[in-house]
Design a protein around this motif. Structure first.
Motif, mmCIF file in Angstrom:
data_model
loop_
_atom_site.group_PDB
_atom_site.id
_atom_site.type_symbol
_atom_site.label_atom_id
_atom_site.label_comp_id
_atom_site.label_asym_id
_atom_site.label_seq_id
_atom_site.Cartn_x
_atom_site.Cartn_y
_atom_site.Cartn_z
ATOM 1 N N THR A 156 41.076 43.140 39.537
ATOM 2 C CA THR A 156 42.303 42.588 38.953
ATOM 3 C C THR A 156 41.980 41.649 37.795
ATOM 4 O O THR A 156 40.837 41.213 37.611
ATOM 5 N N ALA A 157 43.023 41.307 37.021
ATOM 6 C CA ALA A 157 42.853 40.350 35.923
ATOM 7 C C ALA A 157 42.385 39.001 36.446
ATOM 8 O O ALA A 157 41.592 38.303 35.797
ATOM 9 N N SER A 158 42.855 38.603 37.619
ATOM 10 C CA SER A 158 42.417 37.346 38.204
ATOM 11 C C SER A 158 40.926 37.373 38.534
ATOM 12 O O SER A 158 40.217 36.375 38.356
ATOM 13 N N SER A 159 40.432 38.534 38.998
ATOM 14 C CA SER A 159 39.008 38.653 39.329
ATOM 15 C C SER A 159 38.139 38.534 38.094
ATOM 16 O O SER A 159 37.121 37.844 38.100
ATOM 17 N N ILE A 160 38.531 39.211 37.008
ATOM 18 C CA ILE A 160 37.745 39.103 35.786
ATOM 19 C C ILE A 160 37.851 37.693 35.215
ATOM 20 O O ILE A 160 36.905 37.179 34.607
ATOM 21 N N ALA A 213 41.247 26.209 31.050
ATOM 22 C CA ALA A 213 41.221 26.975 32.298
ATOM 23 C C ALA A 213 42.161 26.367 33.333
ATOM 24 O O ALA A 213 42.857 27.092 34.059
ATOM 25 N N ARG A 214 42.177 25.057 33.426
ATOM 26 C CA ARG A 214 43.083 24.403 34.382
ATOM 27 C C ARG A 214 44.546 24.662 34.022
ATOM 28 O O ARG A 214 45.391 24.845 34.893
ATOM 29 N N ILE A 215 44.845 24.683 32.717
ATOM 30 C CA ILE A 215 46.229 24.887 32.286
ATOM 31 C C ILE A 215 46.673 26.324 32.496
ATOM 32 O O ILE A 215 47.777 26.592 32.998
ATOM 33 N N LEU A 216 45.819 27.282 32.135
ATOM 34 C CA LEU A 216 46.233 28.681 32.078
ATOM 35 C C LEU A 216 45.984 29.454 33.364
ATOM 36 O O LEU A 216 46.720 30.408 33.661
ATOM 37 N N GLY A 217 44.940 29.119 34.122
ATOM 38 C CA GLY A 217 44.681 29.816 35.378
ATOM 39 C C GLY A 217 43.872 31.089 35.204
ATOM 40 O O GLY A 217 43.680 31.593 34.092
ATOM 41 N N PRO A 218 43.387 31.684 36.318
ATOM 42 C CA PRO A 218 42.477 32.834 36.260
ATOM 43 C C PRO A 218 43.090 34.076 35.628
ATOM 44 O O PRO A 218 42.401 34.818 34.927
ATOM 45 N N GLU A 219 44.382 34.353 35.870
ATOM 46 C CA GLU A 219 44.958 35.610 35.384
ATOM 47 C C GLU A 219 45.032 35.653 33.864
ATOM 48 O O GLU A 219 44.635 36.652 33.235
ATOM 49 N N GLN A 220 45.521 34.589 33.231
ATOM 50 C CA GLN A 220 45.592 34.557 31.772
ATOM 51 C C GLN A 220 44.193 34.567 31.152
ATOM 52 O O GLN A 220 43.960 35.195 30.115
ATOM 53 N N TYR A 221 43.267 33.891 31.803
ATOM 54 C CA TYR A 221 41.893 33.916 31.321
ATOM 55 C C TYR A 221 41.305 35.312 31.451
ATOM 56 O O TYR A 221 40.493 35.742 30.620
ATOM 57 N N GLY A 222 41.697 36.039 32.492
ATOM 58 C CA GLY A 222 41.213 37.405 32.659
ATOM 59 C C GLY A 222 41.699 38.329 31.561
ATOM 60 O O GLY A 222 40.944 39.172 31.061
ATOM 61 N N LEU A 223 42.963 38.197 31.161
ATOM 62 C CA LEU A 223 43.479 39.006 30.056
ATOM 63 C C LEU A 223 42.716 38.717 28.764
ATOM 64 O O LEU A 223 42.370 39.629 27.999
ATOM 65 N N PHE A 224 42.461 37.456 28.501
ATOM 66 C CA PHE A 224 41.706 37.097 27.304
ATOM 67 C C PHE A 224 40.284 37.644 27.374
ATOM 68 O O PHE A 224 39.735 38.103 26.363
#
Length: 506
Positions: A242-246, A37-48
């Motif tokens: 948004t993807a960041s929110s999810i 999570a620290r490496i990828l950030g909220p947006e990439q985690y949201g897409l996943f």
């Protein structure tokens, strides 16, 4: 040795292996997911998270429940295993192909074009999980939770630690999470099969296929209903925000959901396997075991979630960093909801073992309708509204399930309240203590993050002392025999406390 004593010993060994494996897996998941999570950030985690949402639903369809019939059959033949495995291959292929072909349509439904590639890449997970179902259910039937835990821990290490983390550092996007999940599912399949080595030759039909299909369809429908109740909120968030929110929503949810499901993954199969072998006419014994489970959840586990809810902001800041600060407010309702999730998770196998699997399905339909309405209404405001709405619904569902079990097992409301009372008191005291210590620390100029570990340690110690002081006074007599095997596995220092020693020796 009597059959009952042998079953008790088998269950105790299963819990021991399950607990050891779950602790190892939880530590691995906790550390690995935080680093990812620290490496990828909220947006990439949201897409996943969007891909996980789709594939987790499709997996329930692919593993359509026929393999669950293997657990309950008095005898399992090679033909039974061949038939189950053949149907798992067929259904798994159909579902995986459907997910891959429909990925563009699914992405348009989310309003996020980038989700199409994620969904398509994760489609093989549906087939891999379907293929592993016969082996996993045979291991559960044998109560061989040693092999289950070794496969789960080993596959997670290979998938997420050895593959996921290096790829995240190299690629810096969602592809690292996709590869990690695919590798983990593949390794888990191979590992579980190696422990069982069931026959692989296709067979379409056996004499017991209709009965196994009936069990499987009931389990599948129940699991689908459970999926809707657990994930409809994330579907709404993925569609409305948004993807960041999810990503923030999923990170806060998973921070408490992952240890909770890990714990359920250990206790629930053992509880179901042991309960299924009890005499169905012995309702008094089943009622005592169920009340003991509720007592342990509320007295020993729920206070930890209350502490996490009070300390949500410093926990997120310490673990994830400033980029995830929006997840702090979301963690509070999710942490408060997890004890309710544990309660309904342990109520489900009791209904199944008592022969009332359909009763769970019927009782949850009104809850599902309410869940959909609340999430749809809450999504008109900030994402925090959805989180609080979901937390309230967790308690509604838990209350529904407890009511069903109490009616089936004839547990009076007075006995239920006596079981719930000590845990409720512990939660209130721990919550108030954590909040008071935070306020005192701020007045003294100590930051919330700096107070985090001392407050958590104090809360844990206070919970254990409260448990030891009140247990023998509040536990109903018919619950104590079921509770003693759990207490006997506590550390020696706790067992020497007078209250616990008296309860163990009575």
């Amino acid at each position: 040795m009597s059959a009952g004593a042998g079953l008790a010993g088998q269950a105790a060994r299963a819990v021991g292996w399950g607990a050891a494996g779950s602790v190892a897996k939880l530590v691995l998941q906790f550390g690995t997911q935080i680093m990812l999570a620290r490496i990828l950030g909220p947006e990439q985690y949201g897409l996943f998270a969007m891909g996980v949402l789709v594939v987790s639903l499709a997996t329930f369809l692919a593993d359509f429940g026929m393999a669950y019939g293997l657990i309950q059959k008095p005898q399992v033949s090679d033909d039974d295993l061949r038939c189950v495995f053949t149907w798992q291959i067929l259904v798994g292929l159909v579902v995986a192909t459907g997910v891959w072909a429909g990925s563009d349509l699914i992405a348009r439904g989310f309003g996020e074009a980038r989700a199409a590639a994620v969904v398509a890449a994760l489609a093989p997970v549906c087939l891999l999980n379907a293929l592993s179902a016969p082996s996993l259910n045979m291991l559960k039937r044998r109560m061989d939770f040693r092999s289950i835990q070794l496969s789960q821990v080993g596959s997670y290490v290979v998938g997420h630690v050895l593959c996921g983390l290096p790829l995240a550092l190299w690629l810096g996007d969602v592809r690292a999470l996709i590869v990690a999940w695919l590798v983990q599912s593949t390794v888990a399949l191979v590992w579980a099969y190696a422990a069982v080595r069931h026959p692989l030759r296709p067979l379409w039909n056996t004499a017991d296929r209709p009965a196994m299909l009936s069990v499987g369809l009931t389990v599948m429908v129940t699991n689908l209903l459970n999926w809707l109740l657990q994930n409809v909120d994330r579907a709404v968030v993925a569609r409305s925000y948004t993807a960041s929110s999810i990503g923030s929503y999923s990170a806060a949810y998973n921070l408490v959901y992952t240890p909770t499901t890990t714990l359920l993954g250990v206790i629930q199969p053992v509880f179901y396997s042991a309960s299924a072998r009890m005499d169905s006419a012995d309702r008094g014994r089943q009622a005592g075991v169920y009340q003991a489970v509720l007592l342990v959840i509320l007295l020993l586990l729920a206070p930890a979630y209350v502490a996490a809810a009070v300390l949500a902001d410093p926990i997120i800041a310490l673990l994830y960093g400033s980029a995830w600060r929006d997840a702090g407010a979301l963690l509070t309702p999710f942490a408060l909801a997890m004890p309710a999730f544990l309660i309904w998770g342990m109520s489900t196998p009791m209904l199944w073992a008592a022969g009332h699997a359909r009763k769970e399905f019927r009782s949850q339909l009104p809850v599902l309708l309410l869940w959909l309405l609340v999430c749809a209404a809450a999504s008109q405001g900030p994402v925090l509204w959805v989180a609080w709405g979901v937390a309230g619904l967790f308690f509604v569902r838990a209350a529904t399930m407890v009511g069903q079990v109490c009616r089936v097992l004839s547990i009076p409301a007075r006995d239920l309240w006596r079981t719930l009372r000590p845990g409720a008191l512990a939660c209130v005291l721990v919550g108030l203590s954590c909040e008071a210590l935070l306020q005192l620390g701020q007045l003294a100029g100590v930051g919330a993050v700096g107070l985090l570990l001392p407050v958590l340690a104090l809360g844990l110690g206070g919970t254990l002392l409260l448990m030891a002081a009140t247990l023998s006074l509040t536990v109903a007599p018919d619950v104590r025999p079921a509770l003693r095997p759990v207490l006997a596995r506590l550390p020696a220092a706790l067992r020497r406390l007078r209250a616990l020693r008296r309860l163990l020796e009575e």
